[in-house]
Design a protein around this motif. Structure first.
Motif, PDB file in Angstrom:
ATOM      1  N   THR A  16       8.845  35.693  -8.848  1.00 22.08           N
ATOM      2  CA  THR A  16       7.580  36.285  -9.289  1.00 22.08           C
ATOM      3  C   THR A  16       6.649  35.226  -9.831  1.00 22.08           C
ATOM      4  O   THR A  16       5.423  35.275  -9.603  1.00 22.08           O
ATOM      5  CB  THR A  16       7.852  37.346 -10.367  1.00 22.08           C
ATOM      6  OG1 THR A  16       8.743  38.337  -9.843  1.00 22.08           O
ATOM      7  CG2 THR A  16       6.564  38.018 -10.800  1.00 22.08           C
ATOM      8  N   LEU A  17       7.199  34.236 -10.523  1.00 15.58           N
ATOM      9  CA  LEU A  17       6.375  33.132 -11.024  1.00 15.58           C
ATOM     10  C   LEU A  17       5.762  32.350  -9.875  1.00 15.58           C
ATOM     11  O   LEU A  17       4.572  32.014  -9.904  1.00 15.58           O
ATOM     12  CB  LEU A  17       7.233  32.211 -11.900  1.00 15.58           C
ATOM     13  CG  LEU A  17       6.534  30.929 -12.405  1.00 15.58           C
ATOM     14  CD1 LEU A  17       5.325  31.273 -13.272  1.00 15.58           C
ATOM     15  CD2 LEU A  17       7.528  30.054 -13.172  1.00 15.58           C
ATOM     16  N   PHE A  18       6.568  32.083  -8.841  1.00 13.70           N
ATOM     17  CA  PHE A  18       6.037  31.367  -7.678  1.00 13.70           C
ATOM     18  C   PHE A  18       4.922  32.173  -7.014  1.00 13.70           C
ATOM     19  O   PHE A  18       3.883  31.630  -6.615  1.00 13.70           O
ATOM     20  CB  PHE A  18       7.159  31.097  -6.666  1.00 13.70           C
ATOM     21  CG  PHE A  18       8.069  29.972  -7.060  1.00 13.70           C
ATOM     22  CD1 PHE A  18       7.566  28.715  -7.347  1.00 13.70           C
ATOM     23  CD2 PHE A  18       9.434  30.159  -7.150  1.00 13.70           C
ATOM     24  CE1 PHE A  18       8.402  27.664  -7.711  1.00 13.70           C
ATOM     25  CE2 PHE A  18      10.282  29.124  -7.510  1.00 13.70           C
ATOM     26  CZ  PHE A  18       9.761  27.875  -7.795  1.00 13.70           C
ATOM     27  N   THR A  19       5.123  33.472  -6.871  1.00  9.96           N
ATOM     28  CA  THR A  19       4.098  34.320  -6.266  1.00  9.96           C
ATOM     29  C   THR A  19       2.807  34.269  -7.067  1.00  9.96           C
ATOM     30  O   THR A  19       1.711  34.206  -6.508  1.00  9.96           O
ATOM     31  CB  THR A  19       4.602  35.767  -6.166  1.00  9.96           C
ATOM     32  OG1 THR A  19       5.789  35.806  -5.372  1.00  9.96           O
ATOM     33  CG2 THR A  19       3.549  36.661  -5.528  1.00  9.96           C
ATOM     34  N   VAL A  36      -0.952  33.127  -5.824  1.00 15.41           N
ATOM     35  CA  VAL A  36      -2.158  33.936  -6.021  1.00 15.41           C
ATOM     36  C   VAL A  36      -3.229  33.108  -6.729  1.00 15.41           C
ATOM     37  O   VAL A  36      -4.412  33.161  -6.376  1.00 15.41           O
ATOM     38  CB  VAL A  36      -1.826  35.202  -6.835  1.00 15.41           C
ATOM     39  CG1 VAL A  36      -3.102  35.955  -7.193  1.00 15.41           C
ATOM     40  CG2 VAL A  36      -0.889  36.105  -6.041  1.00 15.41           C
ATOM     41  N   LEU A  37      -2.816  32.337  -7.724  1.00 19.31           N
ATOM     42  CA  LEU A  37      -3.764  31.483  -8.435  1.00 19.31           C
ATOM     43  C   LEU A  37      -4.390  30.460  -7.494  1.00 19.31           C
ATOM     44  O   LEU A  37      -5.598  30.185  -7.569  1.00 19.31           O
ATOM     45  CB  LEU A  37      -3.047  30.777  -9.593  1.00 19.31           C
ATOM     46  CG  LEU A  37      -3.905  29.819 -10.440  1.00 19.31           C
ATOM     47  CD1 LEU A  37      -5.049  30.574 -11.121  1.00 19.31           C
ATOM     48  CD2 LEU A  37      -3.045  29.096 -11.467  1.00 19.31           C
ATOM     49  N   THR A  39       3.500  39.049   0.687  1.00 17.94           N
ATOM     50  CA  THR A  39       4.512  38.941  -0.360  1.00 17.94           C
ATOM     51  C   THR A  39       4.169  39.825  -1.557  1.00 17.94           C
ATOM     52  O   THR A  39       5.032  40.509  -2.114  1.00 17.94           O
ATOM     53  CB  THR A  39       4.649  37.476  -0.807  1.00 17.94           C
ATOM     54  OG1 THR A  39       4.942  36.660   0.330  1.00 17.94           O
ATOM     55  CG2 THR A  39       5.766  37.333  -1.826  1.00 17.94           C
ATOM     56  N   ILE A  40       2.899  39.820  -1.948  1.00 21.69           N
ATOM     57  CA  ILE A  40       2.476  40.626  -3.101  1.00 21.69           C
ATOM     58  C   ILE A  40       2.692  42.108  -2.830  1.00 21.69           C
ATOM     59  O   ILE A  40       3.308  42.830  -3.633  1.00 21.69           O
ATOM     60  CB  ILE A  40       1.003  40.361  -3.431  1.00 21.69           C
ATOM     61  CG1 ILE A  40       0.811  38.925  -3.916  1.00 21.69           C
ATOM     62  CG2 ILE A  40       0.504  41.331  -4.495  1.00 21.69           C
ATOM     63  CD1 ILE A  40      -0.637  38.541  -4.075  1.00 21.69           C
ATOM     64  N   LEU A  41       2.191  42.594  -1.696  1.00 17.26           N
ATOM     65  CA  LEU A  41       2.299  44.015  -1.387  1.00 17.26           C
ATOM     66  C   LEU A  41       3.747  44.462  -1.261  1.00 17.26           C
ATOM     67  O   LEU A  41       4.153  45.498  -1.807  1.00 17.26           O
ATOM     68  CB  LEU A  41       1.531  44.321  -0.100  1.00 17.26           C
ATOM     69  CG  LEU A  41       0.008  44.132  -0.163  1.00 17.26           C
ATOM     70  CD1 LEU A  41      -0.611  44.349   1.212  1.00 17.26           C
ATOM     71  CD2 LEU A  41      -0.610  45.085  -1.168  1.00 17.26           C
TER      72      LEU A  41
END
Length: 801
Positions: A516-519, A523-524, A554-556
């Motif tokens: 989740t941190l990598f995702t 996004v950033l 990946t987010i969705l």
């Protein structure tokens, strides 16, 4: 910028922005519109008919025809705007064959499984297809709970639904052709003008009538072939490649005849040599011997076929090796060489023909506009032509007032405010320039928050995001992400027992928190790049678009899988985890060789698209024919005698080739793809030989192999090889270090210039524009340096940036 009226009466003034004297414009309107037609054809690179083969709504002085002219203009615009929709409708109709009940099982049959399961509602909707395709049970070879009629499970439409969709498609295509008829002034002489236009229009009319009649009488057996034909009439690239292949047939047949003679000779020799020996079972007669050797040419049975004779006498290797050297290593490669040579000739012929056509059309257009034989065309005439191109010819890109001024300035190299013939001949090249105003690249922060944009901290942030160090940092994060997933999946990768996947409790561990941190970091990255560079510039990079797609996916998926905690498909979850690793592909962009190969691949895909279309159409034809001829022949239904005959095909059954059949379109296409790959294709044929009880089925597969494997596949290889080296040369020119062409700096595919320098002081165009080559429907290689040199000339070169 004020435009000029091009119509013959005040009743038509709505098609122009200002009025002109009616008497003055009548004699000139026809010439201007005809010149516009010629310029359009020069730009597109083809001409369906000469200008006299089109209805010209500007050429008639009779006021009675004013309404006809207005309707013609409207129909012409709709024809071009709806062409994409018409092609899409043809594709929908084409795809119906994949999702409707196959023809072979629609009629009521005498199969026992149908008699015991038939219901009137099922019969009306699917015929017998639904009963057969959903039949499971004990098979003829005593396996339990298996499909008795293996299929792709893609029958989504009922017979009535398929018919309704087809009626709608036929109706839309008929309406589109009516618009074409209106575009030609409702004159049959124009609609069926001799030449290419007549053949295409007549073919479309005949096919539509046949489709409509087949629907009305309820016999749609041959509709799939008609659907393919109507789609082919709308695909010009497909037609061109098909014609090229047809022209190549005589040369390829000469080589194939050599192969046939060699196969005949060696089969004759083999029948005599191997009589009364174990090898004789593959050479019982001349035809079987030729079939055995043909399979050897395809390498599907070599060296297995030679082992009986080779085990008895090692000298027999001379027979087999000499045959393979001549047939496989020489003649098959000779076929490839012939295909490559002939295709290269066709490409060169297209280039030369296109250049000649463009020069002729533009010369004729110049003559039409230069009514007084002054040797030049005025600015007013050029703007009149551009107005017609904008209003009535949407196949040519729409130009703004500023773009029209720039295009005129690009043509007017010597600044004389008039266009001579030599300058006019560059029109089609000028139209290849895709102009973009640099102000369109302004970011939201730059336009809405100028005080932030000019602040020191934002400038430093912009420099950091645009620097190579930022991309390097993202690459490091990607590597760390890949290492994390590697450690997470270590047990599976080394083959250890991972436990019950349904009760996998490792999905919400520290690893997932780290993911989740990598995702969040990805996004950033996207947010920073879009903010700093703007969406328009961001999306021009294939690398950015790839990153954006993977990040969004990946987010969705992560949100859907993890956070609502309502979806527990472990396989999907693992797939989502691996999807994050796809971003590692971006690391390849950092390697120059991979970046070059990627750029070449993107360039040659359009060149190979049409030849792949030909391959798909031929496969579609054979798959449809296979459905009609052999649909239902591959079955495991113990009540069907065909299943017991199929059990005698030991190679077929032992290889579990049941799904390789023509029971539906998707299965048939899969069979044909297997034939393209060649390996084990004889095993597939064996099943059909035993169920049909005849070896004539071999001709079906033989013809497909000759057409697609020996013919089209070699052409595809030729296209890839030729296009690769051509595009490699073009890209090396395009990305040369600080390359300059007459003062123009070309970096990548973009040449920057100041519009005010190009357009002169009288155009009123302000701001900077960027221009790059845009090849529209071009078969030829576009050398950007040559285009820039021709367009910009020496006396009016753009300022470099």
């Amino acid at each position: 910028m004020e435009t000029t009226s091009l119509f013959s009466s005040d009743k038509m003034s709505k098609y122009s922005s200002t009025h002109r004297n009616e008497r003055e414009m009548r004699p000139r309107g026809s010439r201007v519109s005809q010149a516009a037609m010629l310029i359009r054809d020069a730009y597109l690179g083809f001409q369906d008919a000469p200008v006299e083969g089109y209805y010209d709504p500007y050429s008639y002085d009779n006021e009675i025809r004013t309404v006809r002219n207005q309707i013609s203009v409207v129909c012409g615009r709709l024809v071009v705007q709806l062409r994409g929709v018409a092609v899409f409708v043809c594709w929908v109709q084409f795809m119906l064959t994949f999702f409707e009940p196959p023809t072979w099982c629609r009629d009521v049959s005498d199969l026992q499984i149908v008699a015991t399961s038939r219901g009137d509602d099922i019969i009306n909707e699917f015929g017998d297809c639904k009963i057969l395709f959903e039949a499971f049970g004990v098979t003829a070879d005593m396996e339990e709970n298996k499909a008795l009629y293996p299929n792709f499970d893609a029958m989504l439409l009922t017979i009535s639904q398929s018919r309704s969709i087809e009626i709608g498609c036929v109706g839309f295509i008929a309406m589109y052709m009516l618009l074409q008829f209106g575009d030609d002034g409702f004159f049959p002489s124009f609609f069926f003008y001799r030449g290419y236009k007549r053949w295409i229009r007549a073919s479309q009319c005949v096919i539509l009538i046949m489709l409509l009649l087949s629907i009305l009488i309820g016999n749609t057996t041959f509709n799939p072939f008609l659907r393919m034909a109507i789609l082919g009439t709308f695909l010009r690239g497909f037609q061109r490649e098909l014609l090229t292949l047809i022209k190549m047939i005589p040369d390829v047949l000469y080589v194939l005849s050599m192969l046939g003679i060699i196969v005949l000779f060696y089969a004759w020799f083999g029948v005599v040599m191997f009589v009364d020996s174990p090898q004789g079972r593959t050479f019982p007669n001349l035809l079987e011997g030729m079939w055995t050797l043909w399979i050897s040419v395809t390498t599907a049975n070599y060296p297995d076929v030679s082992m009986d004779s080779y085990s008895e006498n090692r000298l027999v290797a001379i027979y087999w090796v000499s045959f393979m050297v001549i047939s496989f290593f020489y003649i098959m490669n000779l076929i490839l060489a012939v295909c490559t040579q002939q295709y290269d000739k066709s490409i060169n012929f297209r280039k030369v023909s296109r250049e000649k056509l463009a020069k002729k059309l533009l010369s004729d257009a110049f003559t039409l506009l230069d009514q007084k034989d002054q040797g030049f065309v005025s600015r007013e005439s050029i703007m009149n032509v551009m107005t017609i191109l904008n209003q009535d010819m949407p196949e040519v890109k729409t130009m703004s007032s500023e773009e029209k001024s720039i295009i005129y300035a690009l043509l007017d190299k010597n600044g004389s405010d008039s266009i001579c013939l030599d300058e006019f001949l560059d029109w089609s090249l000028v139209m290849l320039l895709n102009l973009s105003k640099e102000s369109d690249y302004a970011t939201l922060v730059e336009t809405k928050l100028p005080y932030v944009y000019h602040s020191q901290w934002y400038t430093q942030l912009s420099d950091a995001v645009k620097s190579n160090r930022f991309d390097t940092a993202i690459d490091v994060i990607l590597v760390l992400n890949a290492m994390t997933i590697l450690m997470q999946d270590y047990s599976m990768l080394v083959g250890h027992d991972t436990g019950d996947p349904e009760n996998d409790e490792t999905l919400d561990t520290k690893w997932e928190k780290l993911e989740t941190l990598f995702t969040a970091l990805y996004v950033l990255e996207v947010m920073l790049k879009v903010t700093i560079n703007g969406w328009k510039k961001y999306k021009e990079s294939a690398r950015n678009l790839f990153d954006f797609f993977v990040t969004c996916m990946t987010i969705l998926a992560s949100f859907y899988v993890y956070y609502p905690n309502t979806y527990n498909n472990t396989n999907l979850i693992r797939f989502i985890v691996m999807a994050r690793v796809l971003r590692l592909v971006r690391l390849l962009f950092a390697i120059e060789s991979f970046r070059l190969l990627g750029a070449i691949t993107l360039d040659i895909l359009p060149a190979s698209r049409d030849i792949f279309l030909v391959l798909m159409f031929v496969a579609y034809f054979f798959a449809t024919s296979g459905q009609l001829l052999y649909g239902g022949y591959i079955t495991r239904d113990p009540s069907n005698p065909l299943s017991h005959a199929l059990l005698e095909a030991k190679d077929f059954t032992s290889s579990a080739y049941w799904p390789n059949n023509f029971n539906d379109m998707f299965s048939g296409m899969n069979v044909l793809f297997n034939l393209l790959v060649v390996n084990n294709w004889t095993t597939c044929i064996q099943g059909f030989e035993y169920t049909t009880g005849s070896k004539t089925v071999r001709f079906f597969f033989l013809f497909f192999h000759l057409i697609c494997v020996t013919g089209i596949s070699n052409v595809i290889t030729s296209v890839v090889i030729t296009s690769f080296f051509q595009q490699l040369e073009v890209i090396e020119h395009r990305y040369g270090p600080n390359e300059r062409v007459d003062g123009t700096s070309i970096r990548g595919s973009r040449a920057f210039f100041a519009a005010s320098v190009l357009t002169g002081t009288n155009t009123g165009v302000q701001g900077k524009y960027s221009a790059h080559i845009q090849a529209v429907n071009f078969d030829v290689d576009i050398d950007e340096r040559a285009v820039m040199r021709r367009v910009f000339g020496r006396s009016n070169t753009p300022d470099s940036k």
